[in-house]
Structures are given as structure tokens and as C-alpha cells.
Design an enzyme around this catalytic site. Sequence first.
Site, PDB file in Angstrom:
ATOM      1  CG  HIS A 191      -1.949  -0.987   1.347  1.00 36.60           C
ATOM      2  ND1 HIS A 191      -2.134  -1.765   2.459  1.00 36.60           N
ATOM      3  CD2 HIS A 191      -2.899  -1.372   0.455  1.00 36.60           C
ATOM      4  CE1 HIS A 191      -3.160  -2.576   2.266  1.00 36.60           C
ATOM      5  NE2 HIS A 191      -3.633  -2.379   1.053  1.00 36.60           N
ATOM      6  CE  LYS A 229     -11.580  -7.144   1.964  1.00 32.50           C
ATOM      7  NZ  LYS A 229     -10.432  -6.357   1.531  1.00 32.50           N
ATOM      8  NE  ARG A 264      -3.162  -7.012  -4.346  1.00 30.32           N
ATOM      9  CZ  ARG A 264      -3.937  -7.169  -3.297  1.00 30.32           C
ATOM     10  NH1 ARG A 264      -3.420  -7.569  -2.168  1.00 30.32           N
ATOM     11  NH2 ARG A 264      -5.228  -6.948  -3.358  1.00 30.32           N
ATOM     12  CB  SER A 285      -4.668  -6.431   4.460  1.00 30.91           C
ATOM     13  OG  SER A 285      -4.193  -5.165   4.081  1.00 30.91           O
TER      14      SER A 285
END
Length: 163
Positions: A17, A41, A90, A128
Site C-alpha cells: 500500500h 470484511k 496486483r 492485508s
Amino acid sequence: MRIGVCPGSFDPVTNGHIDIFERGSRLVDKLIIAVSTNPNKNSLFSMEERVEMIRNSVKHIPNVEIDCTGGLLNEYVKSKDATIIIRGLRALSDFEYEFQRALFAKFLDDDIETVFIMTNNKYSFVSSTGIRELAKFGGKLDGLVPEEVKARLEERFCNIDNK
Ligand code: ADP
């Protein structure tokens, strides 16, 4: 003034990040890191903790601001007079989700552009979720997250084990 928003849940912030913040900040006059509550989440760290960890990790970037958001991203972006949403990409697996998000944003407001920054090769595997999992099992976090994040993760999981 060109203002960009870099949204995410950052639970916790990783070096991947931070790399996006550094590179994104060069594309705009001001970059707002918008820490969001992700309804899909369960977060490990509270909003305050996530903001604090980011704040301590971006001191070297002069034109960033950190803020919290919970509502519709486009409304937030407009409320800040921003015109650009910056996201990192990504693997191919990010693409479908990001593609859909970007098209929704475009559907809602034609003058907001989503800009993607390709991951730094060094952090292409860092997420994460992966970091939380690694920390839970006592894996080595060096070089993947800032020192403070590492310390907080170790403390968090150590505390859970001791209960
Ligand atoms: P969200 O919950 O919105 O997906 P994240 O905190 O997981 O938020 O990620 C925020 C943004 O940072 C996303 O655009 C994500 O693709 C990007 N990102 C996360 N990890 C990396 C990484 N290692 N390299 C590049 N971009 C990343």
C-alpha cells in the site's frame, strides 16, 4: 489543484500500500488516503488503529492526507473536490473486482477517473489478508509491513494466544 483519493480498508496497511501511496502522490497535488469500513470484511484493527498506523507510515510523503469514509465512494470523492480514484493492481485476480468497481464509479460520475498503479514487483504477493494470516501463525513479517504494524500484529496475536 488535482486531488486524488486512494481508498481501501488497510487492515493493516502494508508496504505494498505504501508503495502505491508514494507513487500515487506523485500523480496528484494532494492524495487523500480514505480508510473505509468494508461491509464484506470483519476488520482485525479498529478504524482508529488503521488510521494511526497509516499516519505513522506516510510521514515521508508531503502531500498526503488521511481520512475515514463509510459511504458511497463517488460521493466522498466529490465532497473532497477530487477527480481521481487511485487503486493498486496486483494479480489478475484483482482485475475483475477492480474493473467492475471502476465501471460503477464511471457510470455514477463520468468525470471521475479511476487510475490503476501496477504493483511493485517486491510486493506483488502482499495482501492485508495474507499478512494477518502470516502474523497469526507467527511468520516473518520483516520487509512486508512497517515496523509499527509488525509490532501491533505480534502484540495482537500474542494476546489472543495467551487468553
Ligand atoms: P479493499 O478492501 O478496498 O480491497 P485493501 O486495503 O485491501 O482495500 O487495498 C486497497 C488498495 O490497495 C486496492 O486497490 C488493492 O488492490 C491495493 N493493494 C493492496 N495490496 C497491494 C500490493 N501489495 N501492491 C499493490 N496494490 C495493492
